[in-house]
Design a protein around this motif. Structure first.
Motif, PDB file in Angstrom:
ATOM      1  N   UNK A  81       0.725  -1.296   0.006  1.00  0.00           N
ATOM      2  CA  UNK A  81       0.077  -0.025  -0.042  1.00  0.00           C
ATOM      3  C   UNK A  81       0.802   1.370  -0.052  1.00  0.00           C
ATOM      4  N   UNK A  82       0.902   1.997  -1.125  1.00  0.00           N
ATOM      5  CA  UNK A  82       1.930   2.881  -1.286  1.00  0.00           C
ATOM      6  C   UNK A  82       1.247   4.424  -1.092  1.00  0.00           C
ATOM      7  N   UNK A 183       2.239   0.942  -9.982  1.00  0.00           N
ATOM      8  CA  UNK A 183       0.732   0.721 -10.325  1.00  0.00           C
ATOM      9  C   UNK A 183      -0.084   0.404  -9.217  1.00  0.00           C
ATOM     10  N   UNK A 184      -1.470   0.526  -9.311  1.00  0.00           N
ATOM     11  CA  UNK A 184      -2.244   0.184  -8.196  1.00  0.00           C
ATOM     12  C   UNK A 184      -3.484   0.798  -8.530  1.00  0.00           C
ATOM     13  N   UNK A 204      -2.843  10.852  -2.829  1.00  0.00           N
ATOM     14  CA  UNK A 204      -3.661   9.681  -3.112  1.00  0.00           C
ATOM     15  C   UNK A 204      -2.622   8.526  -2.669  1.00  0.00           C
ATOM     16  N   UNK A 205      -3.547   7.411  -2.283  1.00  0.00           N
ATOM     17  CA  UNK A 205      -3.079   6.261  -1.836  1.00  0.00           C
ATOM     18  C   UNK A 205      -3.221   5.071  -2.928  1.00  0.00           C
ATOM     19  N   UNK A 206      -2.273   4.229  -3.100  1.00  0.00           N
ATOM     20  CA  UNK A 206      -2.451   3.398  -4.355  1.00  0.00           C
ATOM     21  C   UNK A 206      -2.081   1.733  -3.291  1.00  0.00           C
ATOM     22  N   UNK A 207      -3.179   0.772  -3.721  1.00  0.00           N
ATOM     23  CA  UNK A 207      -2.960  -0.264  -3.317  1.00  0.00           C
ATOM     24  C   UNK A 207      -2.647  -1.128  -4.279  1.00  0.00           C
ATOM     25  N   UNK A 208      -1.443  -2.066  -4.265  1.00  0.00           N
ATOM     26  CA  UNK A 208      -1.039  -2.999  -5.180  1.00  0.00           C
ATOM     27  C   UNK A 208      -1.423  -4.200  -4.946  1.00  0.00           C
ATOM     28  N   UNK A 209      -2.537  -4.824  -5.307  1.00  0.00           N
ATOM     29  CA  UNK A 209      -3.224  -6.122  -5.121  1.00  0.00           C
ATOM     30  C   UNK A 209      -2.610  -7.212  -5.944  1.00  0.00           C
TER      31      UNK A 209
END
Length: 375
Positions: A81-82, A183-184, A204-209
């Motif tokens: 989670x970035x 990416x996320x 913003x917050x990015x989740x790499x799933x």
């Protein structure tokens, strides 16, 4: 006066005489007594008298490879989670993504108000031009012998400093355009237009799933059986089943629970798996040899030990104590037997160790029943 004797009196005297005579012989039979002359002998004595062996049914058992697994309970967790943070202070002028959007590395996600940064660039450019003009003039005079070398060097340093100031001003302006570093999928927390962001604040917050992880804990007794690279099946509480590979096994235990962290990596290219879902993992281990039997075949020895009765040499009965390894809904896995053991499945509770029996294979008994049903 004469007295007459009635017929009933004569009958009574005859019966009484017969009873006295029978009792005088000394022979008496009491019904229901096991030691009476005419009593029926017990089954064991009847079997001995008839010289008939007790029939038992058996099956031949051999070791099989028992599937070995460990059940681990835990939850899913995104690989990373970035938070995408501001590198320069400013007011958020544009946010180009919303929650749920997919972004790639380098995509523009936020723009800050440039403020006076463009003016600072113009000023830096003018400083660079002035420094370059001074330096080039000094070089020209030096070639004619009218300028000292030290002055030329000082002007060259001033030109380099001005160029560095311009580069810094341009970099500061570029920092107002905030781009994704990986990416996320966009998720909270995110900033809103008009927010004043300081250096390090989240835009913003990015989740790499992809991949998704399963995070669980295993006990001290089980951790030694698990190694990175092992396979596992993960059952989600939503009903989905996915397969993954063990990526990490913690080398140290949690101080509070004395358990070890295990991470299982699951592919998630379609982003179908979600972060934070309750799940359980079945980790596949190397199989071990054991014997598969039915619970109804078990019996107890005289000392209360759990085991089975088997047929050994000369068709004698023997007892084998067992260790139960695993229960399943239909059968159980045990150890304590030898290959090609003839295990008694019917009649084991009516024979004792050392007794000679007449063994009947389960297959033969089944064929006899089938033939009888046809006739």
């Amino acid at each position: 006066m004469a007295f007459g004797i009635k017929g009933s009196h004569i009958t009574a005297l005859i019966i009484a005489g017969a009873v006295v005579g029978w009792m005088a012989t000394g022979n008496i039979v009491v019904g229901g007594q096991a030691n009476s002359v005419n009593a029926t002998p017990p089954p064991a004595e009847r079997n001995n008298e008839d010289d008939a062996l007790f029939k038992v049914r058996y099956v031949t058992v051999n070791p099989e490879t028992r599937p070995n697994t460990i059940l681990v309970r835990g939850r899913t967790q995104a690989d990373s989670i970035i938070p995408v943070r501001a590198e320069t202070p400013g007011t958020l002028e544009k946010r180009l993504v919303n929650k749920g959007d997919h972004v790639k590395p380098g995509d523009l996600v936020c723009e800050l108000d440039p403020g006076v940064r463009e003016t600072a660039i113009n000023q830096a450019k003018a400083t660079v031009e002035q420094a370059r003009h001074d330096y080039e003039g000094a070089v020209s005079l030096q070639e004619k012998g009218y300028s000292a070398n030290t002055r030329v060097m000082a002007l060259k340093a001033a030109l380099d400093a001005a160029a560095a100031g311009l580069a810094e001003a341009e970099q500061e302006l570029r920092r107002t355009s905030i781009r994704a570093t990986t990416s996320g999928i966009v998720q909270d927390p995110i900033a809103e237009i008009g927010d004043n962001l300081a250096i390090g604040d989240v835009c913003v917050t990015l989740i790499d799933a992809d991949p998704m992880l399963f995070i669980g804990q295993v006990s001290e007794r089980q951790v030694g059986k698990i190694e990175p690279g092992g396979l596992a099946g993960i059952q989600l509480i939503s009903g989905e089943t996915v397969f993954g590979t063990i990526r990490y096994v913690s080398p140290s235990a949690d101080a509070a629970t004395r358990t070890f962290l295990v991470e299982i990596e699951m592919p998630n290219t379609d982003n179908r798996l979600r972060d934070g879902v309750t799940a359980s993992a079945l980790i596949k281990l190397d199989g071990t040899e054991a014997y598969r039997i039915q619970p109804s075949w078990l019996t107890l020895d005289d000392d209360g030990s759990i085991g089975v009765r088997v047929i050994i040499e000369n068709d004698e009965v023997a007892f084998r104590e067992l260790k139960i390894v695993e229960h399943t809904p239909e059968t159980m896995w045990v150890t304590g037997l030898a290959p090609d053991t003839r295990l008694i499945t019917v009649g084991q509770d009516y024979v004792v160790p050392g007794q000679t029996v007449e063994p009947v294979a389960a297959e033969a008994a089944a064929q006899t029943v089938k033939d009888d049903s046809k006739s």
